[in-house]
Design an enzyme around this catalytic site. Structure first.
Site, short mmCIF file in Angstrom:
data_model
loop_
_atom_site.label_atom_id
_atom_site.label_comp_id
_atom_site.label_asym_id
_atom_site.label_seq_id
_atom_site.Cartn_x
_atom_site.Cartn_y
_atom_site.Cartn_z
N HIS A 58 0.83 -1.20 0.00
CA HIS A 58 0.00 0.00 0.00
C HIS A 58 0.87 1.25 0.00
CE1 HIS A 58 -0.43 0.65 4.68
NE2 HIS A 58 0.82 0.56 4.31
N CYS A 80 5.46 5.96 4.86
CA CYS A 80 4.28 5.26 4.32
C CYS A 80 3.75 5.93 3.07
CB CYS A 80 3.19 5.18 5.38
SG CYS A 80 3.64 4.06 6.71
N HIS A 126 4.94 0.02 -0.44
CA HIS A 126 5.71 -0.86 0.46
C HIS A 126 4.73 -1.91 0.97
CE1 HIS A 126 3.77 2.02 3.17
NE2 HIS A 126 3.79 1.06 4.06
N HIS A 148 3.32 -5.11 3.74
CA HIS A 148 3.17 -5.58 5.12
C HIS A 148 2.72 -7.03 5.10
CE1 HIS A 148 3.50 -1.66 7.10
NE2 HIS A 148 2.75 -1.16 6.13
N ASP A 193 -4.92 -10.65 -0.64
CA ASP A 193 -3.61 -11.31 -0.52
C ASP A 193 -2.80 -11.15 -1.80
OD1 ASP A 193 -1.64 -12.80 0.83
OD2 ASP A 193 -2.34 -14.66 -0.09
N HIS A 194 -1.54 -10.71 -1.64
CA HIS A 194 -0.63 -10.47 -2.77
C HIS A 194 -1.15 -9.41 -3.73
CE1 HIS A 194 1.24 -14.03 -1.12
NE2 HIS A 194 2.30 -13.81 -1.87
N GLU A 222 -0.74 -4.77 11.60
CA GLU A 222 0.00 -4.33 10.41
C GLU A 222 1.48 -4.65 10.58
OE1 GLU A 222 -1.04 -0.82 7.66
OE2 GLU A 222 0.31 -0.01 9.17
#
Ligand code: NI
Length: 134
Positions: free
Chosen positions: A13, A32, A38, A40, A78-79, A123
Site C-alpha cells: 500500500h 508510508c 511498500h 506488510h 492477498d498479494h 499491520e
C-alpha cells in the site's frame, strides 16, 4: 461465548491523501507515503460472540468462517496492491484502520446478526487496530 479465526495476508500500500500536496503528505505519512509502495505481512483475528447452538455445540462451524474469510479477505487482498488492485480503496486511504473497517463491513453482510463481530488487524508485530462496530 466467543470463537475466533486467525488469517494472514501480504499486501502493498501507499498512504497519501490526493487532496494534500507532496510536502503535506510527506509530513503526515512519512515513509508510508513512499511513491513506489511498500508491503506488510498482515495478520487478522476475527472473533464472533454469540450463543452456543444446543443442537451442534458450536457458536459457528469455523469452517464456515474460514470460507468467508477466504472469499472476503484472502482472495481480494492477498498479494495485491491495495491502492491499485482493490476497488475498496479507490477512494479510501488503506490505513490499518480503514482496512479493518472494510473487512468488518464485509463480514457484517455475510454473518447472522446474532453474532457480534470483532476484528483485530496487525499491520506489524507491534501495531494493531481493533473494531467491533462501535
Ligand atoms: Ni504501511
Amino acid at each position: 461465548m466467543k470463537v475466533c479465526r486467525r488469517e494472514t495476508f501480504n499486501a502493498a500500500h501507499r498512504l497519501y491523501n490526493p487532496s494534500f500536496d507532496d510536502a503535506k503528505n510527506d509530513a503526515i505519512f512519512g515513509k508510508c507515503n513512499n511513491l513506489n509502495y511498500h508491503g506488510h505481512n498482515y495478520a487478522i483475528l476475527v472473533c464472533l460472540d454469540g450463543p452456543i447452538d444446543p443442537e451442534t455445540g458450536y457458536v459457528i462451524d469455523l469452517k464456515i468462517l474460514s470460507d468467508i474469510l477466504d472469499e472476503e479477505v484472502k482472495e481480494p487482498f492477498d498479494h495485491r496492491n491495495l491502492n491499485l488492485d482493490c476497488p475498496e480503496f479507490e477512494n479510501l486511504i488503506p490505513t490499518a484502520e480503514n482496512i479493518t473497517l472494510v473487512i468488518w463491513n464485509k463480514l457484517r453482510k455475510r454473518l447472522d446478526s446474532k453474532y457480534e463481530i470483532e476484528v483485530t488487524l496487525w499491520e506489524t508485530e507491534r501495531n494493531s487496530v481493533f473494531y467491533n462496530g462501535k
